[in-house]
Each structure stands twice: as C-alpha cells, then as structure tokens.
Design an enzyme around this catalytic site. Structure first.
Site, PDB file in Angstrom:
ATOM      1  N   HIS A 189      -8.700  11.153  -0.997  1.00 24.30           N
ATOM      2  CA  HIS A 189      -8.417  10.243  -1.126  1.00 24.30           C
ATOM      3  C   HIS A 189      -6.405  10.361  -0.426  1.00 24.30           C
ATOM      4  O   HIS A 189      -6.004   9.514   0.144  1.00 24.30           O
ATOM      5  CB  HIS A 189      -7.986   9.872  -2.235  1.00 24.30           C
ATOM      6  CG  HIS A 189      -6.984   8.097  -2.222  1.00 24.30           C
ATOM      7  ND1 HIS A 189      -6.209   7.896  -2.326  1.00 24.30           N
ATOM      8  CD2 HIS A 189      -7.989   7.537  -2.742  1.00 24.30           C
ATOM      9  CE1 HIS A 189      -5.893   6.329  -2.285  1.00 24.30           C
ATOM     10  NE2 HIS A 189      -7.127   6.118  -2.527  1.00 24.30           N
TER      11      HIS A 189
ATOM     12  N   HIS B   4       1.184  -1.434   0.235  1.00 19.67           N
ATOM     13  CA  HIS B   4      -0.178  -0.196   0.223  1.00 19.67           C
ATOM     14  C   HIS B   4       0.960   1.268   0.318  1.00 19.67           C
ATOM     15  O   HIS B   4       0.445   2.176  -0.819  1.00 19.67           O
ATOM     16  CB  HIS B   4      -0.815  -0.076   1.270  1.00 19.67           C
ATOM     17  CG  HIS B   4      -2.148   1.059   1.017  1.00 19.67           C
ATOM     18  ND1 HIS B   4      -2.087   2.231   1.781  1.00 19.67           N
ATOM     19  CD2 HIS B   4      -3.212   0.772   0.569  1.00 19.67           C
ATOM     20  CE1 HIS B   4      -3.035   2.957   1.742  1.00 19.67           C
ATOM     21  NE2 HIS B   4      -3.943   1.971   0.741  1.00 19.67           N
TER      22      HIS B   4
END
Length: 587
Positions: free
Chosen positions: A397, A139
């Site tokens: 985001h 990630h």
C-alpha cells in the site's frame, strides 16, 4: 504508436487460483532493534504477521503518537475511529483536529458526521476539506503533533485503519523540529531570513486544507517552529486549477512542483532508470501515462549529442540515445496478491479496474473472454513479490518513486539519484492534468509526500549548517524516536562531501531488471543498512562511515520484469482469475 518487437504470451485459465491462508513467516535467528549504522530517510511500518527479525528498524503509529503533545492535527483518506483510539491512546484526551475524507465506523458506533468519534471524545474535531468535484478526495496521510518545545511531522502512506497497519507494506517519514529562536507570530528567524521551503509548503497546504475550519489557528502554530533542519522536501497537491508558465515559474503543486525539483537538482545520467511503485490505478490512456512518465523522467538537460530527433518513451532507442526511458512500473501480479499474508483480502487495498490494465471486447457476455494487457503498459510492468525478500509477502500500500544509478550494462550500483515516499498514486487526479494547451494544471486530490534528492545533501550551503548538528527529539526517552533510537534526530543536509543515498544490499538484484538479489538470512541484517562490505552501505558505527543515507526500499532494485505466466492484478480478480478467461500478456 511506433512498432516494437515483442513476444506475446497467452494464458488459458480454466479455474480460479486457490488462495493460501494468512500466515506468519518463521525466521531464525531473531534480532533486537538497534541504532542503524547509517541514517534512514524514512522507515517501513511494522508488519503484524512477520517475526521481529523482519521488523527491524520499523515503526508503528503508536511510536509516532507518543509523549505529551498538547495539540494534534491528522489527516487521511480512510479513518477508523476505533483503530486510532486503540492504537494511539493519547488521542482520547489530546485536543485534535481531523481532516478526513471518510470515516469508517463499526457496528457499535453509528455514522454521524457531527460526532463521528465516541461521544466521550469531544476533544476530537472532524472536518471534511472542500473539494472541487466528485472526483476529488482528501488523500493526504499525515500528522502534526505539537509539544511544549517542538513539533513532530509525520507523513505516511497508510490509511488510519486496521488493515493498512496490519499486514500491508507502508512507510513513515517522521522528524521533530524545535521552536524558532524568535517564535513570535509569523515567526522570522534570529538575524532575519525567509521561512524555510519545508515550512512554506506546509503552510501553503494547510491554508487550503483548513480554509473552512472556523477559528483554525494551525497555520499560526506551524510558523512558530524552525524547519531549517528538514531532511526532506515536501511535495503536495491541493484541488484547484493553476496557471502554468507563471512569471515566477513557481507552480506550487503536483507534477509541476515535482518537475521543478528534479529539473533543478538531478543531473541527466544515460544509465540511470526511474521506478514507479504505487497502490492504485485509474485511467491509463497512453497520453496520460506519457505525461506522468515525462514528469518523473525530468532531469537537468542532457548533452545535445545524446538526444534522438523525436524521442518517445515507447520507442526502443539505445542507451546512448534515450532521454525518455521507459520506467519500471512496479505493480503486483495476481500471484503476488494471492500469496501475500492476507491473500486476496489485500487486493481490496490495491484498486485497479479491468479497463485500466486490459483491452477486451465489452460485447462478450457469455463464453470465453480474452483479456489483452495494454501494449503501452506491458513492457513497463515489473513484479512486487520476490522470494529473496520476505517482506514483499506484505502486499503493497506504500507509494514510492525513485531513480537508481546503474552501469552501462544495467548493473545497479545501489545508489539513488532521488527517492520519494508519498500519498500520491500514479494518476492525473493526484499529480494534475495539463489543460488548455499547456497553460493550466488541474488537480483533484489533496496529497502530501516527501522527496529526497541526493544533491540536497551535498555542497556547503545547506540550511542544516545554520542550525548545528545537535540531535533534537520531542520524546528523548522513547526507545525508537528518542536519543539513541532508530530514527535520525539530526540535520542531514549539512553539505557533506560525496553523500550517497543507498538501498540496503539485500535489495540489490542483477542488471537488466532481473531482480532477485537477496542473501538469505543475511538479508535481515542488510535491511538495517548494515553490510560486511566496506562499500556496501553500512557496518560499524555511523560516525565511522559517514556519507551514506539509507532508503529502505521494500522491493528489489532493479525490480523483476513480468515473465511467462505473470498476470497484473486488477480488482475484478478478487477471487482469482475467472474460469475460462484467456489472458494475452504482450510481454
């Protein structure tokens, strides 16, 4: 759970909300990019559908991927090859190592793990770092660009896909570093001395992430550069199970690394408050939330007289009593998403299952359904959107965590004790789960973030003092990352007296979580860090008003609490709140 006095709001919704179409905001006047009067710690990304006046001092990936690097390493959770190649053309010819979790391919390009990029781009070598479980993922969102005389480090919050760098809010930290004066393998410094903590963390991270890349020499390359001018502290996570309470007390990863940094550097302040903002929600069990909140609430020990006998983040102690304050969790409402530039499409990048936010009866399959916001979350929820900050129309985001200073009455000063921008979301998978009665930390994800603590910029012994204050850029002619550009090129940790981290004035709201502090069109100027107020964080030349560092937060400080009618966003509301659903908000 201890009882607290609450007001309960019930919403009856008979139809789905109508989503506005993607739009371009119009503003007047337009402002040209210019060198900000105070250094930025990081930058927001350029939003495609906002006019230039709301994109001042922002960066794009093409800004970062510039010049003539001879080797590149990049990593992300989602990668669209066509997006990267069109946005960063130098990737077409530069030898590149990609550490990926998943590649998103288009119709013209079949999915092939052996050659996921166009066959013409054999210079790009893709690897999928080893994971420990099905819940793990790569990630981290970063890039390393190696130039003839230096390295560029970028940490971002966006996936390398069109959507994230279109109309979503993301952030970019970028800094260039020169070669060490003595750049042999293993690279010490002239006169001796250990590697800088920034280098140590980066090397430790890459040794894990690249462990299965045959013939990989990234670690050797990284050790050639001088990171003593680093303006950030790297905080990473890698998959694995790690012993807590080790003799050296130096747990490298996740929440333990974060706790140690805050415990060593942040003074306890009974009036300051933590803000947690992220773009994904997983398990929100009370024990998990409590553990993560404790991590971010960490400071140096408070005076013994201020501690309650049995503190709990879910009890309403007075300001003087409270050590573990309830933080402000910034999570978008359904309306925040629906009214964003890309409307409900933005919600696909802000995943949260219904069960993470609401209690409900699973047995009901037909007829009206009641959703109740989880009581231990309800009072911590704060809104993302704010009419006074047009950039909040770009859905979040970005992931940011911070502690802001305030008066006894809750009025924010505009100063931050610390701020972090990261790939980490608010989850055990990212930060680690404490296991075996506190003896083990289990992490599932690869993550990487940058932490800025105010006290790192104080005192007279900073590493920055050892490298001088001359600017350094790998692309000195670049409009934004070159000499005279918007990106700071100097070592900021130089022991300055009374250095402050501030948010732009337009981000300041009223005390008590009221939010809404923008100043109309003047907010455009304020977002650069400028101000007509001598104490407001800017104005004039940078050298005339030294001691202020800007954290360009994309939301109000303090954030605005959820109010009557505000419903937290979840993935099941992708077309609005379903017909006939009743929501109890527990405000």
């Amino acid at each position: 759970m201890p009882s607290t006095s609450t007001s309960t709001s019930t919403l009856h919704l008979s139809s789905s909300a109508q989503a506005p179409q993607s739009k371009r905001l119009k503003t007047s006047p337009s402002f040209a990019p210019s060198t900000p009067p105070h250094p930025y710690l990081f930058h927001l990304t350029t939003v495609k559908s906002l006019t230039p006046s709301y994109n001042i001092n922002t960066l794009t990936l093409s800004d970062v991927f510039s010049g003539s690097p001879h080797y590149i390493v990049l990593s992300n959770y989602l990668i669209q090859p066509s997006f990267l190649l069109s946005t960063c053309p130098l990737l077409s010819t530069t030898p590149t190592l990609v550490l990926a979790h998943k590649l998103l391919t288009e119709g013209w390009q079949g999915y092939d793990k052996e050659a996921p990029f166009d066959p013409l781009h054999r210079n790009i070598d893709v690897h999928y770092p080893k994971l420990n479980s099905i819940f793990g993922c790569m990630h981290s969102k970063f890039a390393l660009l190696f130039y003839a005389g230096g390295i560029r480090v970028m940490v971002t919050t966006g996936n390398f896909i069109y959507k994230d760098f279109g109309n979503m809010t993301n952030g970019i930290y970028v800094q260039d570093f020169p070669l060490k004066s003595s750049a042999e393998d293993g690279g010490g410094y002239v006169g001796g001395g250990e590697a800088h903590p920034f280098e140590k963390t980066l090397v430790d991270y890459l040794e894990v992430a690249c462990s299965e890349v045959e013939g990989c020499d990234v670690v050797r390359r990284v050790k050639m550069y001088d990171f003593r001018r680093a303006n950030a502290t790297l905080v990473g996570s890698v998959p694995g199970k790690f012993k807590l309470g080790a003799e050296d007390g130096k747990t490298k990863w996740g929440q333990e690394k974060m706790k140690r940094e805050l415990r060593e550097k942040v003074d306890w302040d009974e009036n300051s408050k933590v803000v947690l903002q992220f773009s994904s929600l997983g398990s929100t069990k009370e024990k998990i939330i409590s553990n993560l909140v404790e991590t971010f609430n960490t400071t140096r020990p408070p005076p013994a007289s201020t501690l309650p006998s049995s503190p709990s983040i879910f009890e309403n102690f007075s300001v003087a009593q409270l050590q573990q304050k309830q933080p402000a969790i910034i999570w978008p409402t359904v309306n925040d998403v629906a009214s964003s530039l890309d409307s409900y499409s933005s919600g696909g990048s802000i995943p949260a299952p219904l069960k993470s936010l609401f209690d409900f009866d699973d047995g009901i399959t037909n007829g009206p359904r009641t959703l109740t916001v989880k009581s231990h979350l309800a009072k911590m929820l704060h809104k993302w959107g704010d009419p006074s900050l047009p950039r909040t129309s770009a859905a979040p985001h970005i992931k940011t965590f911070l502690r802001y200073k305030a008066s006894v009455s809750g009025e924010p000063s505009g100063e931050l004790c610390w701020v972090m921008m990261s790939s980490h979301n608010f989850s055990q998978a990212s930060w680690g789960a404490v296991q075996k009665k506190g003896e083990q930390l289990s992490i599932e994800h690869y993550e990487l973030g940058v932490l800025f603590v105010e006290k790192d910029f104080w005192g007279g012994e900073g590493e920055g003092n050892k490298v001088g204050n001359e600017p350094f850029s790998n692309t000195p002619e670049h409009a934004k990352l070159g000499m005279g550009g918007i990106v700071n090129l100097t070592a900021l940790r130089r022991g300055g007296e009374n250095v402050r981290i501030r948010v732009p004035d337009c981000c300041l709201g009223s005390g008590g979580g009221g939010g809404g502090g923008g100043r109309g069109k003047d907010a455009v100027v304020d977002l650069t860090g400028e101000s007509d107020d001598e104490d407001g964080g800017g104005g004039g030349k940078r050298e005339d008003k030294a001691g202020v560092l800007i954290a360009p937060m994309p939301y109000c400080i303090p954030p605005k609490k959820y109010g009557e009618g505000d419903v937290p966003w979840c993935s099941e509301f992708s077309q609005g709140i379903p017909q006939g659903v009743k929501v109890v908000t527990n405000l």
